[in-house]
Scaffold this motif. Structure first.
Motif, PDB file in Angstrom:
ATOM      1  N   VAL A 221       2.290   5.299   7.620  1.00  0.00           N
ATOM      2  CA  VAL A 221       3.215   4.184   7.833  1.00  0.00           C
ATOM      3  C   VAL A 221       2.795   3.393   9.070  1.00  0.00           C
ATOM      4  CG1 VAL A 221       5.596   3.594   8.456  1.00  0.00           C
ATOM      5  CG2 VAL A 221       5.159   5.284   6.661  1.00  0.00           C
ATOM      6  N   ALA A 222       2.369   4.103  10.098  1.00  0.00           N
ATOM      7  CA  ALA A 222       1.950   3.439  11.342  1.00  0.00           C
ATOM      8  C   ALA A 222       0.779   2.496  11.089  1.00  0.00           C
ATOM      9  CB  ALA A 222       1.571   4.495  12.382  1.00  0.00           C
ATOM     10  N   LEU A 223      -0.191   2.934  10.280  1.00  0.00           N
ATOM     11  CA  LEU A 223      -1.347   2.081   9.995  1.00  0.00           C
ATOM     12  C   LEU A 223      -0.921   0.855   9.191  1.00  0.00           C
ATOM     13  CD1 LEU A 223      -4.549   1.987  10.206  1.00  0.00           C
ATOM     14  CD2 LEU A 223      -4.510   2.729   7.828  1.00  0.00           C
ATOM     15  N   LEU A 224      -0.160   1.065   8.142  1.00  0.00           N
ATOM     16  CA  LEU A 224       0.266  -0.061   7.300  1.00  0.00           C
ATOM     17  C   LEU A 224       1.087  -1.080   8.077  1.00  0.00           C
ATOM     18  CD1 LEU A 224       1.316   1.252   3.768  1.00  0.00           C
ATOM     19  CD2 LEU A 224      -0.522  -0.344   4.339  1.00  0.00           C
ATOM     20  N   SER A 225       1.966  -0.599   8.935  1.00  0.00           N
ATOM     21  CA  SER A 225       2.833  -1.514   9.689  1.00  0.00           C
ATOM     22  C   SER A 225       2.047  -2.344  10.693  1.00  0.00           C
ATOM     23  CB  SER A 225       3.943  -0.737  10.394  1.00  0.00           C
ATOM     24  OG  SER A 225       3.405   0.142  11.366  1.00  0.00           O
ATOM     25  N   ARG A 226       0.898  -1.830  11.112  1.00  0.00           N
ATOM     26  CA  ARG A 226       0.054  -2.574  12.065  1.00  0.00           C
ATOM     27  C   ARG A 226      -0.946  -3.491  11.347  1.00  0.00           C
ATOM     28  NH1 ARG A 226      -0.925   0.419  16.795  1.00  0.00           N
ATOM     29  NH2 ARG A 226      -2.598  -1.065  17.264  1.00  0.00           N
ATOM     30  N   VAL A 227      -1.504  -3.028  10.243  1.00  0.00           N
ATOM     31  CA  VAL A 227      -2.510  -3.828   9.534  1.00  0.00           C
ATOM     32  C   VAL A 227      -1.858  -4.953   8.739  1.00  0.00           C
ATOM     33  CG1 VAL A 227      -4.359  -3.764   7.803  1.00  0.00           C
ATOM     34  CG2 VAL A 227      -4.120  -1.881   9.421  1.00  0.00           C
ATOM     35  N   LYS A 228      -0.706  -4.674   8.130  1.00  0.00           N
ATOM     36  CA  LYS A 228       0.029  -5.675   7.339  1.00  0.00           C
ATOM     37  C   LYS A 228      -0.850  -6.339   6.271  1.00  0.00           C
ATOM     38  CE  LYS A 228       3.248  -6.995  11.070  1.00  0.00           C
ATOM     39  NZ  LYS A 228       2.749  -6.123  12.146  1.00  0.00           N
ATOM     40  N   PRO A 229      -1.508  -5.555   5.430  1.00  0.00           N
ATOM     41  CA  PRO A 229      -2.433  -6.156   4.456  1.00  0.00           C
ATOM     42  C   PRO A 229      -1.723  -6.857   3.308  1.00  0.00           C
ATOM     43  CG  PRO A 229      -2.230  -3.809   4.049  1.00  0.00           C
ATOM     44  CD  PRO A 229      -1.439  -4.095   5.302  1.00  0.00           C
ATOM     45  N   GLN A 230      -2.375  -7.866   2.783  1.00  0.00           N
ATOM     46  CA  GLN A 230      -1.904  -8.521   1.563  1.00  0.00           C
ATOM     47  C   GLN A 230      -2.417  -7.771   0.336  1.00  0.00           C
ATOM     48  OE1 GLN A 230      -3.158 -12.612   1.286  1.00  0.00           O
ATOM     49  NE2 GLN A 230      -2.174 -12.958  -0.692  1.00  0.00           N
ATOM     50  N   TYR A 231      -3.660  -7.268   0.448  1.00  0.00           N
ATOM     51  CA  TYR A 231      -4.298  -6.555  -0.647  1.00  0.00           C
ATOM     52  C   TYR A 231      -4.737  -5.172  -0.179  1.00  0.00           C
ATOM     53  CZ  TYR A 231      -4.705 -11.338  -2.451  1.00  0.00           C
ATOM     54  OH  TYR A 231      -4.444 -12.615  -2.866  1.00  0.00           O
ATOM     55  N   GLY A 232      -4.644  -4.193  -1.078  1.00  0.00           N
ATOM     56  CA  GLY A 232      -5.123  -2.853  -0.793  1.00  0.00           C
ATOM     57  C   GLY A 232      -6.156  -2.437  -1.833  1.00  0.00           C
ATOM     58  N   ILE A 233      -7.233  -1.814  -1.382  1.00  0.00           N
ATOM     59  CA  ILE A 233      -8.278  -1.325  -2.276  1.00  0.00           C
ATOM     60  C   ILE A 233      -8.259   0.192  -2.271  1.00  0.00           C
ATOM     61  CG2 ILE A 233     -10.767  -1.152  -2.666  1.00  0.00           C
ATOM     62  CD1 ILE A 233     -11.064  -3.920  -1.406  1.00  0.00           C
ATOM     63  N   ILE A 234      -8.148   0.796  -3.463  1.00  0.00           N
ATOM     64  CA  ILE A 234      -8.200   2.248  -3.603  1.00  0.00           C
ATOM     65  C   ILE A 234      -9.425   2.598  -4.441  1.00  0.00           C
ATOM     66  CG2 ILE A 234      -7.060   4.264  -4.608  1.00  0.00           C
ATOM     67  CD1 ILE A 234      -4.392   3.028  -3.843  1.00  0.00           C
ATOM     68  N   THR A 235     -10.377   3.301  -3.835  1.00  0.00           N
ATOM     69  CA  THR A 235     -11.636   3.612  -4.514  1.00  0.00           C
ATOM     70  C   THR A 235     -11.492   4.906  -5.311  1.00  0.00           C
ATOM     71  OG1 THR A 235     -12.426   4.666  -2.481  1.00  0.00           O
ATOM     72  CG2 THR A 235     -13.069   2.382  -2.854  1.00  0.00           C
ATOM     73  N   GLY A 236     -10.676   4.825  -6.352  1.00  0.00           N
ATOM     74  CA  GLY A 236     -10.442   5.957  -7.234  1.00  0.00           C
ATOM     75  C   GLY A 236      -9.550   5.516  -8.368  1.00  0.00           C
ATOM     76  N   ASN A 237      -9.335   6.415  -9.326  1.00  0.00           N
ATOM     77  CA  ASN A 237      -8.434   6.125 -10.433  1.00  0.00           C
ATOM     78  C   ASN A 237      -7.816   7.423 -10.934  1.00  0.00           C
ATOM     79  OD1 ASN A 237     -10.214   7.312 -12.496  1.00  0.00           O
ATOM     80  ND2 ASN A 237     -11.510   5.529 -12.109  1.00  0.00           N
ATOM     81  N   GLU A 238      -6.781   7.282 -11.728  1.00  0.00           N
ATOM     82  CA  GLU A 238      -6.014   8.457 -12.155  1.00  0.00           C
ATOM     83  C   GLU A 238      -6.832   9.392 -13.039  1.00  0.00           C
ATOM     84  OE1 GLU A 238      -1.433   9.421 -13.369  1.00  0.00           O
ATOM     85  OE2 GLU A 238      -2.286   7.498 -13.983  1.00  0.00           O
ATOM     86  N   GLU A 239      -7.688   8.828 -13.887  1.00  0.00           N
ATOM     87  CA  GLU A 239      -8.464   9.647 -14.810  1.00  0.00           C
ATOM     88  C   GLU A 239      -9.459  10.538 -14.075  1.00  0.00           C
ATOM     89  OE1 GLU A 239     -11.495   9.132 -18.649  1.00  0.00           O
ATOM     90  OE2 GLU A 239     -10.538   7.378 -17.762  1.00  0.00           O
ATOM     91  N   GLU A 240     -10.182   9.968 -13.121  1.00  0.00           N
ATOM     92  CA  GLU A 240     -11.217  10.727 -12.415  1.00  0.00           C
ATOM     93  C   GLU A 240     -10.660  11.520 -11.235  1.00  0.00           C
ATOM     94  OE1 GLU A 240     -15.620   9.970 -10.373  1.00  0.00           O
ATOM     95  OE2 GLU A 240     -14.496   8.306 -11.260  1.00  0.00           O
ATOM     96  N   ASN A 241      -9.671  10.957 -10.570  1.00  0.00           N
ATOM     97  CA  ASN A 241      -9.125  11.596  -9.385  1.00  0.00           C
ATOM     98  C   ASN A 241      -7.629  11.288  -9.287  1.00  0.00           C
ATOM     99  OD1 ASN A 241      -8.890  12.871  -6.861  1.00  0.00           O
ATOM    100  ND2 ASN A 241      -9.322  10.972  -5.773  1.00  0.00           N
ATOM    101  N   PRO A 242      -6.785  12.108  -9.942  1.00  0.00           N
ATOM    102  CA  PRO A 242      -5.335  11.834  -9.958  1.00  0.00           C
ATOM    103  C   PRO A 242      -4.727  11.674  -8.568  1.00  0.00           C
ATOM    104  CG  PRO A 242      -5.890  13.586 -11.502  1.00  0.00           C
ATOM    105  CD  PRO A 242      -7.132  13.305 -10.712  1.00  0.00           C
TER     106      PRO A 242
END
Length: 288
Positions: A221-242
């Motif tokens: 929460v501390a990181l998100l509240s400071r970065v305040k991003p518009q977009y988030g990138i998650i390098t994974g997916n549910e099929e390969e890495n739930p």
């Protein structure tokens, strides 16, 4: 006479306040030449192509060996003939797996790694790969501000290596272009996040590449509240890495109004494009 004197002083004080107040406002930015960060769709693993006008192409992490065909397709589609540099956040196979293949296929001028990470390069010896290929190896110490054309890349590295958790040795890059910023965090988990937050005041970014593939041991929460991003990138997916589609993290991102992109779908990549004033999104399809 006294009234006139105090009136003049009052005007001067008000003028100073006006100028000071203006200095705190975000500077108006005219559009610049566009830079592009391509989030290559390889499932669990980090591989990004950064294109900077008048400064060439750079890779930020290189994915797993089995991701090579997808990465190569994207680079060919983008017209890459050579690489100005390869940034490697740390030595795990899903980040450093294609350093050798890239150097062999695309003439490369430099490889950038953490000069303080004595922990994570056990299985992939990037130093030896670069030396054998005659590519300059640049060991970052943290605090560097690298300038490529109109773009600045700020490098941050934790001062002491974490021998218990190799992820917490990730080299963090903040790509600044005009009034826009993109924050790439490697596999940084909460312990490294806390150190990063303690050493920085201004870390707001349009795009946040979530640490450790979006799992719940990162993106506090501390990181998100400071970065305040518009977009988030998650390098994974549910099929390969739930674990990459963690409900707690998903709810947290939603609460902060972050639009999220995963490594899934038919696209070769998702492009994040900045003209210095804002970041826009475009899918890159293989046959379009």
């Amino acid at each position: 006479m006294k009234k006139m004197k105090w009136g003049i002083i009052g005007i001067l004080i008000m003028t100073v306040f006006v100028f000071v107040g203006c200095g705190k406002e975000k500077k108006e930015q005219n559009p610049m030449e566009e830079i592009t960060l391509s989030f290559i769709n390889i499932g669990k693993g980090d591989a990004f192509l950064l294109e900077i006008p008048n400064a060439g192409f750079y890779m930020c992490d290189t994915g797993k060996k089995e991701d090579w065909d997808q990465i190569n397709k994207l680079l060919k589609k983008k017209g890459v003939k050579e690489l100005e540099g390869i940034f490697v956040s740390h030595g795990h196979k899903d980040h450093a797996g294609n350093v050798e293949a890239l150097i062999q296929e695309y003439p490369t001028k430099a490889v950038y790694i953490s000069g303080k990470d004595t922990v994570s390069y056990k299985k992939i010896d990037v130093c030896a790969i670069a030396e054998e290929a005659g590519v300059e190896l640049k060991k970052m110490q943290g605090g560097e501000k690298l300038h490529f054309g109109e773009t600045e890349i700020q490098v941050w590295i934790p001062e002491k290596p974490d021998k218990k958790n190799e992820n917490n040795n990730s080299m963090v890059l903040r790509v600044n272009h005009g009034n826009t910023s993109w924050l790439l965090t490697g596999d940084m988990e909460k312990e490294e996040e806390a150190i990063y937050l303690s050493e920085h005041t201004n870390i707001e970014a349009d795009v946040l590449k979530l640490g450790h593939h979006g799992e719940d041991d990162a993106t506090s929460v501390a990181l998100l509240s400071r970065v305040k991003p518009q977009y988030g990138i998650i390098t994974g997916n549910e099929e390969e890495n739930p674990d990459s589609v963690d409900p707690k993290i998903a709810a947290r991102l939603k609460a902060y109004g972050v639009e999220v992109f995963y490594s899934e779908g038919e696209q070769l990549a998702v492009d994040f494009i900045s003209d210095g004033t804002a970041t826009k999104i475009k899918e890159v399809m293989e046959n379009k």
